[in-house]
Scaffold this motif. Structure first.
Motif: not given
Length: 348
Positions: A232-261
């Motif tokens: 599908g369009y949103f599987q292969q052309q949108r919500y994808v990573y375009d990185e040196p290793g090629g194009i791949s669908p976005v899947t799991r959340m990458r590690v992240k943090s946010i300061i709220t106070s």
């Protein structure tokens, strides 16, 4: 955190009876997209009115007669109405969800897509039917590779022109069959104890713990078992990573943090308490570090216990301000796989 890059001031929407419905920072009116405001990010569970909203097209007009088709490579194709879903065993999950484009405004050069700052993330309590229970009742074939979930929302492709036809597309994403059958993907009908709103996917939306929000298809209309990878369009052309290793669908959340106070531009003493959240779709948070001098000096924060296996982890640290005047705070998280949040988001 800074709100200088937002495209609009915080906005509160009202329903037909004048009751406050959404308390969000609107970034686009059509299609409607809005962030969780900074003041709501400090809560362990995001108030329903402030859960971020991501839409690709206009919100579909659905009601209690809505039905979901279950088909493809299954032994017993069927059509489920809302009553049938409510008669199945119900589960409740507390899940942190994040849009794949969260913090897009920090990337250089600025990529296409919604101008998200840092508020396209929320944590809510979802209740509904496990996707695997529906699939087991339908009898998924042993050679099935993916499960495609199709929403009731559709519209024109944002890359459509006279040379690309058709330009009209329906939102759909697919999960590996192992994730759909062995995980806790949920067909949710309520959020934080009340029925879903239209903006949040009513009457039924998918919630996929650990995956970016594009997998949590809203306004679910069809569940299809596939023997071949979904194209599908949103599987292969949108919500994808375009990185040196090629194009791949976005899947799991990458590690992240946010300061709220403290919040952006807050006045603080020389000793201040820093609080926030960290999350990852690949493993538990094992470490959060706080930096306050703009260099490479980091101080470990104390981690609290997440309220569920799928919810963000709280952290807190007391630091001594490096100087009198303005300075920046930074946080970086590490998860159980050893992945560490980078200093800057890589253009992808």
């Amino acid at each position: 955190m800074s709100d200088s890059a937002r495209t609009s001031a915080p906005e509160t929407l009202y329903d037909n009876e004048g009751v406050a419905a959404l308390d969000v920072d609107v970034i686009r009116q059509e299609p409607y997209n809005a962030e969780t405001p900074a003041h709501a990010l400090s809560a362990p569970v995001t108030p329903s009115a402030s859960v971020y909203v991501r839409t690709n097209f206009a919100v579909p007009d659905l009601d209690g007669s809505h039905r979901i088709r279950v088909d493809g490579a299954v032994a017993s194709p069927c059509v489920l109405d809302l009553r049938a879903l409510r008669e199945l065993p119900q589960q409740t999950l507390l899940v942190t969800t994040e849009c794949a484009g969260n913090d897009r405004l920090t990337m250089r050069p600025l990529p296409m897509g919604e101008p998200w700052h840092f508020g396209a993330v929320s944590t809510a309590e979802w209740r509904g039917v496990l996707l695997r229970d529906v699939l087991e009742r339908a009898g998924v074939g042993g050679d099935v590779r993916e499960i495609a979930i199709t929403g009731a929302d559709s519209g024109e492709r944002d890359d459509a022109n006279g040379e690309r036809a058709p330009g009209h597309v329906t939102f759909a994403r697919a999960l590996p069959v192992a994730v759909a059958m062995a995980g806790d993907a949920l067909l949710a009908m309520s959020m934080n104890g009340t029925p879903l709103t239209a903006a949040h996917g009513a009457p039924v939306r998918l919630i996929v713990p650990g995956w970016y929000g594009m997998a949590s298809v809203k306004w679910v209309a069809a569940i299809t078992a596939l023997r071949e990878p979904f194209v599908g369009y949103f599987q292969q052309q949108r919500y994808v990573y375009d990185e040196p290793g090629g194009i791949s669908p976005v899947t799991r959340m990458r590690v992240k943090s946010i300061i709220t106070s403290p919040t952006d531009a807050a006045r603080c003493g020389r000793d201040l308490t820093v609080r926030g959240w960290a999350w990852s779709g690949s493993g538990a948070i094992t470490r959060v570090e706080i930096g306050a001098d703009g260099g490479d000096t980091w101080q470990d924060a104390q981690l609290g216990a997440p309220t569920s296996a799928y919810a963000w982890t709280p952290f807190e640290a007391v630091i001594h301000a490096p100087r009198v005047g303005r300075f920046s705070l930074r946080s970086r998280a590490t998860d159980a796989t050893g992945a560490t949040q980078p200093d800057h988001i890589s253009w992808n």
